[in-house]
Write a protein that holds these residues in place. Structure first.
Motif, short mmCIF file in Angstrom:
data_model
loop_
_atom_site.label_atom_id
_atom_site.label_comp_id
_atom_site.label_asym_id
_atom_site.label_seq_id
_atom_site.Cartn_x
_atom_site.Cartn_y
_atom_site.Cartn_z
N ARG A 40 0.80 -1.13 0.09
CA ARG A 40 0.00 0.13 0.02
C ARG A 40 0.89 1.34 -0.13
O ARG A 40 0.53 2.22 -0.59
CB ARG A 40 -0.91 -0.06 1.35
N VAL A 41 1.82 1.38 0.69
CA VAL A 41 2.74 2.57 0.97
C VAL A 41 3.52 3.15 -0.60
O VAL A 41 3.73 2.44 -1.12
CB VAL A 41 3.79 2.55 2.00
N GLU A 42 3.67 4.23 -0.37
CA GLU A 42 4.39 4.66 -1.32
C GLU A 42 5.91 4.74 -1.00
O GLU A 42 6.04 4.57 0.30
CB GLU A 42 4.14 6.29 -1.75
N ILE A 43 6.77 4.47 -1.87
CA ILE A 43 8.35 4.33 -1.40
C ILE A 43 9.11 5.24 -2.24
O ILE A 43 8.81 5.62 -3.49
CB ILE A 43 8.81 2.85 -1.58
N GLY A 44 10.19 5.51 -1.74
CA GLY A 44 11.02 6.22 -2.33
C GLY A 44 12.40 6.63 -1.63
O GLY A 44 12.65 6.33 -0.44
N ALA A 45 13.22 7.23 -2.33
CA ALA A 45 14.55 7.86 -1.65
C ALA A 45 14.36 9.24 -0.91
O ALA A 45 13.74 10.23 -1.96
CB ALA A 45 15.87 7.70 -2.44
N LEU A 46 14.89 9.50 -0.03
CA LEU A 46 14.73 10.84 0.80
C LEU A 46 16.25 11.22 1.09
O LEU A 46 16.74 11.21 2.17
CB LEU A 46 14.05 10.98 1.95
#
Length: 269
Positions: A80-86
């Motif tokens: 469900r969650v969005e994912i990415g690099a921060l």
């Protein structure tokens, strides 16, 4: 600024969201994976990692894992969650390659990737992996050249991304970084208290006016390390809508994250 005044600001239309940066340092991958699963189960909106090759705190040669390989695994392991690099460091990958990587993780995740990107700053990464460090201004200029190339490559890929991949740009530089946000980003991520963030928002709004961009298209994000009772309302009142908590390994503490998730649910009623 009062709550009534903040509601008239164009970016007030975004719902409150909570991010969790699982810092991939000082932990085995199994511990990282369990932290991501626990955050998704707790109800977080976005799970981030970061794009470094060495720990940023604690033992400088401690356990650490690479960013984008991990995001591919998270795309399969989450639902469900969005994912990415921060955030992903522009210096470490050719822009066209990064676009292709982002498109691929976008598909693996069924459209849940956020493409976080910045100009880079951690000199040890550059030295150890053979990248030219240069200057802060020079790295920002290279980022400015890379962002249109990323956009162009995304438009050429087959298959196309599943959606217009949200672009998050991190950093508070007022002359260059925020101008790039106005031109290219859908999310701006910064740091500071409500007064600092309000000033950055005003600068960003002016850059949007200068380039003919609706500032209401840009979601405003901030890193938080205090409880929502202490800082939540102040940051909300100046237009922040995405609040990101971070935790480091090996024991990823989700206590503060759960406080922010509960606060989010109250705000979005």
């Amino acid at each position: 600024m009062t709550s009534t005044e903040s509601s008239s600001r164009p970016y007030g239309a975004f719902p409150v969201r909570i991010g969790f940066q699982v810092q991939p340092q000082h932990a085995e991958y199994g511990q990282i994976r369990r932290a991501v699963a626990a955050a998704e189960e707790a109800g977080v909106d976005i799970v981030f990692n970061w794009d470094h090759f060495y720990p940023l705190s604690g033992e400088p040669e401690g356990l650490h894992f690479e960013c984008w390989t991990m995001l591919g695994a998270w795309a399969e392991a989450t639902e469900r969650v969005e994912i990415g690099a921060l955030v992903s460091c522009n210096s470490y990958r050719n822009p066209e390659l990064l676009a292709d990587m982002a498109r691929t993780v976008d598909h693996i995740s069924n459209g849940r990737l956020i493409l976080g990107i910045g100009s880079g700053w951690f000199e040890k990464d550059y030295q150890e992996y053979g990248y030219e460090f240069g200057t802060a201004g020079g790295r920002l200029d290279i980022l400015a050249e890379a962002l249109p190339r990323i956009e162009q490559r995304l438009s050429k890929l087959n298959p196309q991304p599943t959606r217009n991949i949200p672009v998050l740009i991190g950093g508070g530089g007022e002359k260059k970084t925020l101008k790039l946000v106005a031109k290219h980003a859908t999310i701006w991520h910064g740091f500071g208290d409500a007064e600092t963030v309000a000033h950055k928002h005003a600068v960003l709004d002016q850059h949007c006016a200068d380039v003919g961009r609706d500032p209401g298209e840009i979601e405003r994000s901030v890193a938080v390390s205090d409880s929502p009772e202490k800082v939540g309302q102040g940051l909300l009142d100046v237009g922040t809508r995405l609040f990101t908590v971070s935790a480091s390994g090996p024991d990823y503490d989700l206590g503060l994250l759960r406080e922010w998730i509960s606060w989010r649910d109250e705000q979005n009623k």
